[in-house]
Design a protein around this motif. Structure first.
Motif, mmCIF file in Angstrom:
data_model
loop_
_atom_site.group_PDB
_atom_site.id
_atom_site.type_symbol
_atom_site.label_atom_id
_atom_site.label_comp_id
_atom_site.label_asym_id
_atom_site.label_seq_id
_atom_site.Cartn_x
_atom_site.Cartn_y
_atom_site.Cartn_z
ATOM 1 N N THR A 32 12.101 8.326 -15.463
ATOM 2 C CA THR A 32 11.447 8.018 -14.186
ATOM 3 C C THR A 32 10.176 8.840 -14.011
ATOM 4 O O THR A 32 9.149 8.335 -13.545
ATOM 5 N N SER A 33 10.232 10.100 -14.410
ATOM 6 C CA SER A 33 9.055 10.958 -14.303
ATOM 7 C C SER A 33 7.909 10.445 -15.168
ATOM 8 O O SER A 33 6.750 10.406 -14.735
ATOM 9 N N PHE A 34 8.223 10.028 -16.403
ATOM 10 C CA PHE A 34 7.179 9.474 -17.273
ATOM 11 C C PHE A 34 6.608 8.188 -16.693
ATOM 12 O O PHE A 34 5.392 7.951 -16.735
ATOM 13 N N ARG A 35 7.470 7.356 -16.136
ATOM 14 C CA ARG A 35 6.992 6.101 -15.558
ATOM 15 C C ARG A 35 6.098 6.350 -14.349
ATOM 16 O O ARG A 35 5.085 5.651 -14.152
ATOM 17 N N GLU A 36 6.451 7.338 -13.554
ATOM 18 C CA GLU A 36 5.598 7.660 -12.405
ATOM 19 C C GLU A 36 4.256 8.209 -12.869
ATOM 20 O O GLU A 36 3.207 7.899 -12.286
ATOM 21 N N GLN A 37 4.289 9.022 -13.914
ATOM 22 C CA GLN A 37 3.052 9.564 -14.487
ATOM 23 C C GLN A 37 2.165 8.424 -14.982
ATOM 24 O O GLN A 37 0.937 8.430 -14.783
ATOM 25 N N LEU A 38 2.781 7.434 -15.599
ATOM 26 C CA LEU A 38 2.033 6.275 -16.081
ATOM 27 C C LEU A 38 1.407 5.491 -14.938
ATOM 28 O O LEU A 38 0.219 5.125 -14.989
ATOM 29 N N GLU A 39 2.174 5.255 -13.896
ATOM 30 C CA GLU A 39 1.684 4.402 -12.812
ATOM 31 C C GLU A 39 0.679 5.102 -11.900
ATOM 32 O O GLU A 39 -0.110 4.436 -11.228
ATOM 33 N N ARG A 40 0.702 6.442 -11.858
ATOM 34 C CA ARG A 40 -0.278 7.155 -11.031
ATOM 35 C C ARG A 40 -1.698 6.968 -11.567
ATOM 36 O O ARG A 40 -2.649 6.877 -10.805
ATOM 37 N N GLU A 41 -1.817 6.939 -12.897
ATOM 38 C CA GLU A 41 -3.140 6.755 -13.498
ATOM 39 C C GLU A 41 -2.937 6.159 -14.886
ATOM 40 O O GLU A 41 -2.870 6.869 -15.886
ATOM 41 N N PRO A 42 -2.778 4.824 -14.959
ATOM 42 C CA PRO A 42 -2.422 4.180 -16.226
ATOM 43 C C PRO A 42 -3.385 4.489 -17.367
ATOM 44 O O PRO A 42 -2.950 4.724 -18.501
ATOM 45 N N LEU A 43 -4.684 4.487 -17.106
ATOM 46 C CA LEU A 43 -5.645 4.710 -18.191
ATOM 47 C C LEU A 43 -5.536 6.130 -18.726
ATOM 48 O O LEU A 43 -5.518 6.351 -19.949
ATOM 49 N N ARG A 44 -5.438 7.090 -17.822
ATOM 50 C CA ARG A 44 -5.324 8.479 -18.268
ATOM 51 C C ARG A 44 -4.067 8.664 -19.116
ATOM 52 O O ARG A 44 -4.101 9.302 -20.177
ATOM 53 N N PHE A 45 -2.966 8.077 -18.634
ATOM 54 C CA PHE A 45 -1.707 8.282 -19.347
ATOM 55 C C PHE A 45 -1.734 7.616 -20.714
ATOM 56 O O PHE A 45 -1.435 8.252 -21.735
ATOM 57 N N LEU A 46 -2.081 6.330 -20.767
ATOM 58 C CA LEU A 46 -1.992 5.591 -22.021
ATOM 59 C C LEU A 46 -3.096 5.948 -23.012
ATOM 60 O O LEU A 46 -2.868 5.921 -24.224
ATOM 61 N N MET A 47 -4.270 6.299 -22.523
ATOM 62 C CA MET A 47 -5.396 6.572 -23.426
ATOM 63 C C MET A 47 -5.583 8.051 -23.747
ATOM 64 O O MET A 47 -6.196 8.387 -24.765
ATOM 65 N N ARG A 48 -5.067 8.947 -22.888
ATOM 66 C CA ARG A 48 -5.327 10.369 -23.118
ATOM 67 C C ARG A 48 -4.042 11.185 -23.318
ATOM 68 O O ARG A 48 -4.034 12.121 -24.110
ATOM 69 N N GLU A 49 -3.006 10.829 -22.597
ATOM 70 C CA GLU A 49 -1.796 11.663 -22.621
ATOM 71 C C GLU A 49 -0.697 11.121 -23.526
ATOM 72 O O GLU A 49 0.123 11.886 -24.039
ATOM 73 N N PHE A 50 -0.672 9.823 -23.726
ATOM 74 C CA PHE A 50 0.428 9.187 -24.429
ATOM 75 C C PHE A 50 0.576 9.643 -25.885
ATOM 76 O O PHE A 50 1.662 10.002 -26.339
ATOM 77 N N GLU A 51 -0.510 9.651 -26.630
ATOM 78 C CA GLU A 51 -0.406 9.932 -28.067
ATOM 79 C C GLU A 51 0.155 11.321 -28.367
ATOM 80 O O GLU A 51 1.047 11.449 -29.221
ATOM 81 N N PRO A 52 -0.310 12.391 -27.703
ATOM 82 C CA PRO A 52 0.310 13.697 -27.965
ATOM 83 C C PRO A 52 1.797 13.732 -27.605
ATOM 84 O O PRO A 52 2.591 14.360 -28.308
ATOM 85 N N LEU A 53 2.170 13.041 -26.526
ATOM 86 C CA LEU A 53 3.574 12.985 -26.151
ATOM 87 C C LEU A 53 4.397 12.241 -27.201
ATOM 88 O O LEU A 53 5.502 12.649 -27.555
ATOM 89 N N LEU A 54 3.837 11.144 -27.708
ATOM 90 C CA LEU A 54 4.533 10.377 -28.740
ATOM 91 C C LEU A 54 4.675 11.184 -30.018
ATOM 92 O O LEU A 54 5.731 11.174 -30.658
ATOM 93 N N ASP A 55 3.617 11.891 -30.398
ATOM 94 C CA ASP A 55 3.675 12.721 -31.605
ATOM 95 C C ASP A 55 4.727 13.814 -31.469
ATOM 96 O O ASP A 55 5.458 14.110 -32.418
ATOM 97 N N ASN A 56 4.834 14.391 -30.273
ATOM 98 C CA ASN A 56 5.850 15.424 -30.055
ATOM 99 C C ASN A 56 7.252 14.838 -30.181
ATOM 100 O O ASN A 56 8.142 15.437 -30.813
#
Length: 398
Positions: A32-56
């Motif tokens: 739920t926390s990740f989904r809220e993070q995504l919906e607060r700012e979709p572009l920031r999450f998917l284009m800037r934050e997502f890849e490091p999180l996925l790599d981790n």
């Protein structure tokens, strides 16, 4: 009962963790926390934050299953992983694709589809069940190998019978004959210790939403480095012509196939940490506890129903099966579910799969053992089955 960490209905005796898993509340909260993070700012999450999180998440999963993160990609489930491999490889008329009679239906369908499109032939090794030893699996498979065998598709842990196949030995035997193996390891992560590098298969796919208890839609595909150039996802997207050189083409293609909710993947580290914290001995103790519970639950059913043991203890993980006597009822009802399974649900509120094996004349009851299950639950199931004996559901014993 250790149910406080799960949302499971307290009125249901849930003995079917193996089908879809059950996600603990702390892991759901992280999702739920990740989904809220995504919906607060979709572009920031998917284009800037997502890849490091996925790599981790990939790094932590790689450590847990004994391989390098460079050889892993996330996929929604093991069936998707099997499809990606089979539909990437090239086959021709005369080629043989080997599997067993216990292969998971969805993946067998994929094998048949690829064979029909390429002219290849599917060869089926008959692995017995009941079974006396892992060596019988090896013998059945190797007996069907020929010079035309191009690939072998094998379950690591069989969905229908719950058997743990001797996958490391099989991969080794087949490698000596120059044959690659695609392992459908849907149930293995979190049920048994895994070291993919030691197994040595060319391809291995598994689920994180079953015994790892990650959210639904989290799985992985392992492709050995020397095989990655030939494997791509079934959905072709931006990674196919990405100019990036900091990652392999394999990961560039699989990591982004279009807009999705990636929260299930990102919760894998949370699930690994949480489930590993439930017992003092961590994951090794949890796997051992679930294994012992599955064996104890099976023994209760065998004793109450006066049935023979269908396989040795070493071939059981956290799922165990008993084979009922010849039945007088249809294997599958109008709903697609066995009438006996429906009766257990409707009358006793027990959730447990009943599976035709090897045909409609005999059926398997498959129990699962997870941290939240208890011995009295299997005793209740045994009493329910005994109560149904003599009705239309089970033939009376002689």
């Amino acid at each position: 009962m250790n149910l406080e960490h799960w949302l499971l209905d307290r009125d249901i005796t849930f003995l079917n963790h193996g089908s879809f898993g059950a996600c603990p509340i702390p892991v759901l909260e992280a999702q739920t926390s990740f989904r809220e993070q995504l919906e607060r700012e979709p572009l920031r999450f998917l284009m800037r934050e997502f890849e490091p999180l996925l790599d981790n998440a990939r790094n932590e999963l790689a450590t847990f299953i004994g391989t390098s993160s460079d050889e892993l990609a996330f996929v929604p489930n093991a069936t998707t992983g099997v499809n990606a491999v089979l539909r990437s490889l090239s086959f021709a008329p005369g080629d043989q694709l080997l599997t067993t009679n216990q292969e998971y239906n969805a993946c067998r369908n994929t094998l048949d589809f690829v064979a029909s499109r390429t002219g290849a032939t599917v060869i089926v090794a008959e692995v017995p069940f009941p079974i006396e030893s892992p060596e019988q699996v090896i013998e059945a498979v190797i007996k069907c190998v020929s010079p035309q065998t191009k690939l072998v598709l094998l379950d690591h842990i069989v969905s229908q019978t719950g058997l743990i196949f001797p996958i490391k030995q099989l991969v080794s035997e087949l490698a000596q004959r120059g044959i690659d193996v695609l392992v459908d390891g849907a149930h293995a992560p979190g049920m048994i210790p895994l070291n993919l590098d030691e197994i040595g298969a060319a391809y291995y796919t598994g689920n994180c939403h079953k015994w790892l208890c990650a959210p639904k839609g989290a799985g992985f595909l392992y492709v050995r480095r020397d095989k990655q150039d030939g494997i791509g996802p079934t959905t072709i997207s931006h990674g196919a012509n990405s100019p990036r050189s900091d990652k392999s083409r394999f990961q560039l293609e699989f990591d982004w196939m279009g807009t999705v909710d990636p929260s299930a993947y990102l919760c894998v580290p949370v699930a690994l940490d949480f489930m590993g914290s439930l017992l003092e001995g961590g994951w090794p103790e949890l796997m051992a506890k679930n294994h012992a519970l599955a064996l104890a639950g099976r023994q209760i059913l065998l004793d109450k129903l006066d049935l023979p043991q269908p396989c040795p203890d070493e071939m059981v993980g956290s799922m165990a099966v008993v084979q009922l006597r010849d039945a007088e009822f249809d294997a599958v009802g109008k709903s697609g579910i066995a009438p006996l399974q429906e009766a257990l649900w409707e009358i006793f509120k027990i959730e447990v799969p009943v599976i035709p094996w090897p045909d409609a004349n005999q059926q398997l009851v498959r129990i699962s053992a997870q941290f939240y299950n208890t011995l009295p639950q299997y005793e209740y199931l045994a009493k329910a089955l005994v109560e149904l004996i003599g009705t239309k559901f089970i033939e009376k014993p002689d």
